[in-house]
Design a protein around this motif. Sequence first.
Motif, PDB file in Angstrom:
ATOM      1  N   ASP A   8       0.848  -1.177   0.000  1.00 45.61           N
ATOM      2  CA  ASP A   8       0.000   0.000   0.000  1.00 45.61           C
ATOM      3  C   ASP A   8       0.891   1.237   0.000  1.00 45.61           C
ATOM      4  N   ASP A  10       1.532   3.349   2.265  1.00 46.22           N
ATOM      5  CA  ASP A  10       2.378   3.455   3.463  1.00 46.22           C
ATOM      6  C   ASP A  10       3.681   2.680   3.287  1.00 46.22           C
ATOM      7  N   GLU A  11       3.607   1.486   2.724  1.00 47.09           N
ATOM      8  CA  GLU A  11       4.817   0.688   2.518  1.00 47.09           C
ATOM      9  C   GLU A  11       5.715   1.316   1.452  1.00 47.09           C
ATOM     10  N   GLU A  13       5.937   4.458   0.853  1.00 44.86           N
ATOM     11  CA  GLU A  13       6.565   5.588   1.541  1.00 44.86           C
ATOM     12  C   GLU A  13       7.711   5.136   2.442  1.00 44.86           C
ATOM     13  N   LEU A  14       7.564   4.000   3.083  1.00 47.82           N
ATOM     14  CA  LEU A  14       8.646   3.459   3.916  1.00 47.82           C
ATOM     15  C   LEU A  14       9.900   3.188   3.090  1.00 47.82           C
ATOM     16  N   SER A  48       0.213   6.077  -5.722  1.00 51.65           N
ATOM     17  CA  SER A  48       1.077   4.899  -5.571  1.00 51.65           C
ATOM     18  C   SER A  48       1.857   4.644  -6.855  1.00 51.65           C
ATOM     19  N   ARG A  83       4.710  12.550   0.851  1.00 53.37           N
ATOM     20  CA  ARG A  83       4.070  12.746   2.156  1.00 53.37           C
ATOM     21  C   ARG A  83       2.996  13.825   2.106  1.00 53.37           C
ATOM     22  N   HIS A  86       0.071  12.432   0.143  1.00 51.58           N
ATOM     23  CA  HIS A  86      -0.537  11.350   0.907  1.00 51.58           C
ATOM     24  C   HIS A  86      -1.404  11.905   2.034  1.00 51.58           C
TER      25      HIS A  86
END
Length: 88
Positions: A8, A10-11, A13-14, A48, A83, A86
């Motif tokens: 997703d 979040d991943e 972005e990590l 994404s 960020r 998002h």
Amino acid sequence: MSGKDQPDLDEIELWFSAVADGRVSRDAADRWAGRWFLDDELEWDDLSLWALERLHGIDLRPGPEEPYLHDDEQVREWLEELRRRHAG
């Protein structure tokens, strides 16, 4: 950072953060993003897909001993933009 289920945002972005912080190599991030970006069976939201496009190719150089096409500052700018977008 898993490798099994479609990541997703979040991943994704990590992974960006890990590259920007130097915790993950650009080569590793490129290979990880390419695995997802090149899978034609997956569907992505626009943000994404934008982020994966940037991660896939983050290790490009114009020649073997040349600096990266996208320097560390640009990677940080992409992370900040990701960020910001998002967060909405």
